[in-house]
Design an enzyme around this catalytic site. Sequence first.
Site, PDB file in Angstrom:
ATOM      1  N   TYR A 170       0.827  -1.206   0.000  1.00 55.90           N
ATOM      2  CA  TYR A 170       0.000   0.000   0.000  1.00 55.90           C
ATOM      3  C   TYR A 170       0.865   1.263   0.000  1.00 55.90           C
ATOM      4  CZ  TYR A 170      -3.603   3.259   1.767  1.00 55.90           C
ATOM      5  OH  TYR A 170      -4.471   4.312   1.952  1.00 55.90           O
ATOM      6  N   LYS A 174       1.085   4.193  -2.839  1.00 56.09           N
ATOM      7  CA  LYS A 174       0.700   5.564  -2.506  1.00 56.09           C
ATOM      8  C   LYS A 174       1.852   6.548  -2.715  1.00 56.09           C
ATOM      9  CE  LYS A 174      -3.623   5.063  -1.368  1.00 56.09           C
ATOM     10  NZ  LYS A 174      -4.654   5.616  -2.267  1.00 56.09           N
TER      11      LYS A 174
END
Length: 301
Positions: A170, A174
């Site tokens: 993640y 990001k």
Amino acid sequence: MGSLDGRVVVVTGAGRGIGREHAVLFAAEGAKVVVNDLGGDRDGTGDDRSPAEEVVEEIRAAGGDAIANHDDVASWTGAQQLIRSAVEHYGDLHVLVNNAGILRDRTLVNMSEDEFDAVVRVHLKGHFCTLRHAADYWRDQAKSGVAVDRSVINTSSTSGLFGQPGQTNYGAAKSGIAMMTMISAGELARYHVRVNAIAPAALTRLTEGLPGVPDPNRGDEVGAMDPANVSPFVAYLGTPDCPITGRVFFVMGGSVQLFQPWSIIDRIDAPGGSRWSIEELQTKAAHFAEVPFKLNHPMRG
């Protein structure tokens, strides 16, 4: 009169959480909204069309204009169909809000290939695919002499900008989204397109249960973590007279904070511009381990 009257907006992942709040506010401000959501679970599995349909019903009941879309934004053809649906139904596209995402948290030594690939696919590739097809449409419009302000708002995260254990997949996605934002802002300016990103802090399906996040089931007040607090700044970035582009912001409650990208804070140079030897570096470079720097994490100090 709303601040977004007549703007055609695509919001991905708009069936729940922050995306839902974006869609509802954009519509309340006069925008025509394409509510995109596959309706999958928190980890990206499954599908359910009802969340997107319910948001559309809510918008229409309040007098707004919206349609539902269930294309997969991380699919090249799915993202293309999403952008086409906005143009074909409403005649144009002014704002793209990339918000769709999933979580499959795991420490690095336990993370599977599928857990890494699935998260990067939805977040990073999902942002790229929609942005790529929207940019293609906007380039054609600009080349045909249509000079209309366009705006993209991407969704990064403090996990990618500050780091969060258990989120290698993640966080990497990001962080990539933040840099994609800055690069594409420079590339697309010639087509009258602004590109910005937010790193929001809010109570959603993806953040519930994390340390420091309120739990309404325990009687906690949501307060500053209400996802509706994030949407006004996103809507502002989508207005035609907003001057901002190429920036990444932390947004929580009533606070909007501007990030500074990577910057050099120390250096060493080989004598006379020559090449370093390993022995010299053992003496001169070791101090890098002790150079202090402050991340200014908005939630940790």
